[in-house]
Design a protein around this motif. Structure first.
Motif, PDB file in Angstrom:
ATOM      1  N   TYR A   1      12.686  25.492  -6.043  1.00 27.73           N
ATOM      2  CA  TYR A   1      12.725  25.721  -7.469  1.00 27.73           C
ATOM      3  C   TYR A   1      11.224  26.531  -8.085  1.00 27.73           C
ATOM      4  O   TYR A   1      11.360  27.551  -8.716  1.00 27.73           O
TER       5      TYR A   1
ATOM      6  N   LEU B   1      19.420  29.641  -3.928  1.00 31.22           N
ATOM      7  CA  LEU B   1      18.781  29.889  -5.242  1.00 31.22           C
ATOM      8  C   LEU B   1      18.665  31.284  -5.610  1.00 31.22           C
ATOM      9  O   LEU B   1      18.025  31.797  -6.548  1.00 31.22           O
TER      10      LEU B   1
ATOM     11  N   GLN C   1      18.838  33.382  -9.397  1.00 37.49           N
ATOM     12  CA  GLN C   1      18.191  32.309 -10.499  1.00 37.49           C
ATOM     13  C   GLN C   1      16.916  32.976 -11.060  1.00 37.49           C
ATOM     14  O   GLN C   1      16.139  33.397 -10.393  1.00 37.49           O
TER      15      GLN C   1
ATOM     16  N   ALA D   1      15.712  29.908 -15.331  1.00 36.28           N
ATOM     17  CA  ALA D   1      16.824  29.007 -14.726  1.00 36.28           C
ATOM     18  C   ALA D   1      16.013  28.248 -13.686  1.00 36.28           C
ATOM     19  O   ALA D   1      16.382  27.042 -13.740  1.00 36.28           O
TER      20      ALA D   1
ATOM     21  N   ASN E   1      16.180  24.098 -13.888  1.00 36.36           N
ATOM     22  CA  ASN E   1      16.721  23.334 -12.873  1.00 36.36           C
ATOM     23  C   ASN E   1      15.743  22.189 -12.268  1.00 36.36           C
ATOM     24  O   ASN E   1      16.046  20.940 -11.885  1.00 36.36           O
TER      25      ASN E   1
ATOM     26  N   ARG F   1      15.484  19.501 -14.620  1.00 40.60           N
ATOM     27  CA  ARG F   1      16.733  18.498 -14.593  1.00 40.60           C
ATOM     28  C   ARG F   1      16.564  17.598 -13.411  1.00 40.60           C
ATOM     29  O   ARG F   1      16.896  16.420 -13.201  1.00 40.60           O
ATOM     30  N   LYS F   2      16.137  18.339 -12.163  1.00 39.87           N
ATOM     31  CA  LYS F   2      16.068  17.379 -10.973  1.00 39.87           C
ATOM     32  C   LYS F   2      14.888  16.458 -11.034  1.00 39.87           C
ATOM     33  O   LYS F   2      14.809  15.295 -10.626  1.00 39.87           O
TER      34      LYS F   2
END
Length: 578
Positions: free
Chosen positions: A139, A183, A186, A190, A194, A197-198
């Motif tokens: 990410y 990915l 993205q 975004a 993410n 959130r992870k």
């Protein structure tokens, strides 16, 4: 005339000093402030500079000459909090991690939290499985360089980025595979969302560990998260107390106590020992602030907390700021155009030059730099409308991320490089606070990655800010740092006999003083009862009891006549001697 002008200039210089704040993207903001300026003024100045409205999650951290970390307190003068002489250097960091970072109102706030969690991952504070670490790093890679491009990203391109202090080629390949296949498409926003959130669902999200020892002398790490109080020890989380279960936080010297009520009215008291009294006080203040921020419904419910007891004069502290529920309610009311964010190296959403913060000092080679475009009018509006709200060093920076028992050797290269295995990280091995000389260390790592040696001055600064291995411990056969007394950073040496005797003597003296004070109070009450003419119902009822009348006539009156006789005799001796 000239002398008057020079004297006035010197007086102005005495009333002002420079202050440098290192931001989360490793840029620096330098300003000149008045000597009597409060901590809140500097914090608002930084938030104005970043055009940040959801600022209650952040704080300014500094390190005193004894290498103890502190949070800058808003209501107090900056010069009185700092134990060193100006110019001052501080850091902007996330102080209260959002319970749900993905739910933050503005992208600029999410981006700053993203930078903080990325820093936590790099320094080993965010613990996770290797599979989760690969996804988080992917990410970051997607947010940094965008989609994979074979023409721009040759084989092994992920190894040029330092996501962790040390990782294997296998993990690098896994990071690249996720980035290439999972990915694609993205946007940076975004990918960062993410990532948040992870990270949020990981057990050590929001952990800022404080090294301590338990009553048996075993190393432990204490931390405060958005969800409660955590104790990390060995290879697992040994205690977790929700904020509504914690009833009291208390410290005395180096001893820290946590009082809690769990299910079925089960009361527990946890006791830990910090390396120094200053570290223990910092731990206590952090706990008080976190409990108030996450537990209370309104800031009006905040009360002054004291650590004192019957025999110990402790500290008093009060959290000043809004609580989490108020911050979320206030964030929902934000109605403005999102602050302009410029991503260098990518096509920005709107063409906008980025503001110059100064030289970049990054621990991670970046192909993208991100800066906030400041709107002066919006910044002024934000200032007007918004209301405010021990050091540990591993054996080596490269090896601090994982123990040797969890690292394998590259057989093909024969270099003996250790890599991360697929097991969970161990909190006792990897949970380390950000080093005191974080700025210097990151600069050194960055230059070493790029093949450039550090300067002599930077090496001296790094050595002064982070003690060497010999001061803090040795590496055992299992690759863990062996703690050696107080110098280990996470341990507390056993009290010597002299210290134990001194502590006992002080306790006896406190008990004696309290006893004398109680006797004095009783004597005053007795005199009031027997000699005063106060006609109070409480006193009148006591005087009319048969026991008091017997005491008054059989004991008190003879004792009073005896004292009066002795006083007259002493007075006669003094007069005769003259």
């Amino acid at each position: 005339m000239l002398s008057r002008f020079m004297s006035g200039s010197i007086r102005n210089l005495d009333r002002e000093y420079n202050c440098t704040v290192r931001l989360l993207d490793d840029t620096e903001y330098t300003c000149t402030i008045q000597r009597d300026a409060k901590g809140q003024y500097l914090f608002d100045l930084i938030c104005h500079h970043l055009n940040l409205l959801e600022k209650d999650y952040f704080g300014i951290r500094y390190v005193d000459p004894d290498k103890q970390r502190h949070w800058l307190e808003g209501p107090k003068s900056i010069s009185k909090q700092m134990k060193s002489q100006p110019p001052f250097t501080m850091c902007l960091r996330v102080k209260f991690y959002p319970p749900d970072p993905a739910a933050l109102k503005e992208e600029i706030t999410r981006y700053l939290v993203f930078l903080q969690i990325k820093r936590d991952l790099y320094h080993g504070r965010l613990l996770c499985k290797t599979s989760d670490a690969a996804l988080l790093a992917a990410y970051i890679l997607q947010a940094e360089i965008g989609n994979y491009d074979p023409g721009k990203h040759p084989e092994g391109y992920s190894s040029k980025f330092q996501f962790f202090p040390k990782h294997s080629e296998k993990l690098e390949r896994r990071i690249a595979d996720i980035h290439k296949t999972e990915l694609v498409g993205q946007s940076p926003e975004a990918a960062e969302l993410n990532f948040l959130r992870k990270a949020q669902i990981l057990e050590t999200y929001g952990v800022d560990p404080h090294p301590c020892k338990d009553v048996s002398g075993n190393p432990a790490f204490l931390a405060f998260t958005p969800f409660g109080f955590v104790v990390l020890q060995g290879n697992k989380r040994v205690h977790f107390l929700k904020w509504n279960e914690v009833t009291k936080l208390k410290f005395e010297g180096k001893t820290f106590h946590i009082y809690a009520n769990q299910k079925e009215e089960k009361k527990i008291i946890l006791t830990y020992f910090a390396p120094t009294p200053e570290a223990c006080k910092h731990l206590w203040k952090c706990g008080v602030e976190n409990q108030a921020f996450y537990k209370l419904d309104k800031s009006s419910q905040v009360r002054t907390v004291s650590s004192s007891n019957l025999f110990f004069k402790g500290s008093r502290f009060r959290y000043s700021g809004r609580v989490a529920k108020e911050v979320m309610e206030q964030s929902a009311k934000i109605k403005r155009e999102p602050p302009e964010i410029h991503r260098a190296g990518l096509v920005p959403s709107r063409s906008c030059p980025s503001i110059t913060h100064g030289p970049r000092l990054s621990s991670v080679p970046r192909t993208r730099r991100r800066a906030v475009h400041i709107s002066i009018m919006e910044g002024l509006e934000s200032l007007r409308d918004s209301a405010h709200s021990t050091p540990v060093r591993s054996v080596s920076h490269g090896d601090s991320f994982m123990p040797r028992s969890r690292m394998s050797t590259e057989a093909s290269s024969g270099s003996g490089e250790r890599v991360i295995s697929d097991e969970n990280y161990s909190p006792s091995d990897s949970v380390l606070p950000t080093p005191v000389a974080e700025h210097s260390m990151e600069l050194a790592v960055s230059r070493q990655v790029n093949g450039a040696p550090c300067s002599i001055e930077e090496e001296k600064e790094s050595e002064a800010g982070t003690p060497s291995t010999g001061e803090f411990g040795e590496v055992g056969p299992d690759g863990r740092v062996l703690m050696s007394g107080l110098g280990a950073g996470v341990g507390l040496s056993s009290l010597s006999e002299a210290e134990q005797v001194n502590k006992f003597v002080l306790s006896v003296l406190r008990l004696l003083l309290v006893t004398i004070g109680l006797l004095f109070v009783l004597l005053l009450l007795l005199i009031i009862l027997t000699e005063s003419d106060l006609d109070i119902a409480f006193l009148r009822d006591i005087r009319q009891t048969p026991e008091f009348e017997q005491f008054h006539y059989e004991y008190f009156c003879p004792l009073r006549r005896w004292f009066a006789c002795k006083l007259r005799w002493v007075g006669g001796l003094l007069i005769n001697n003259k």
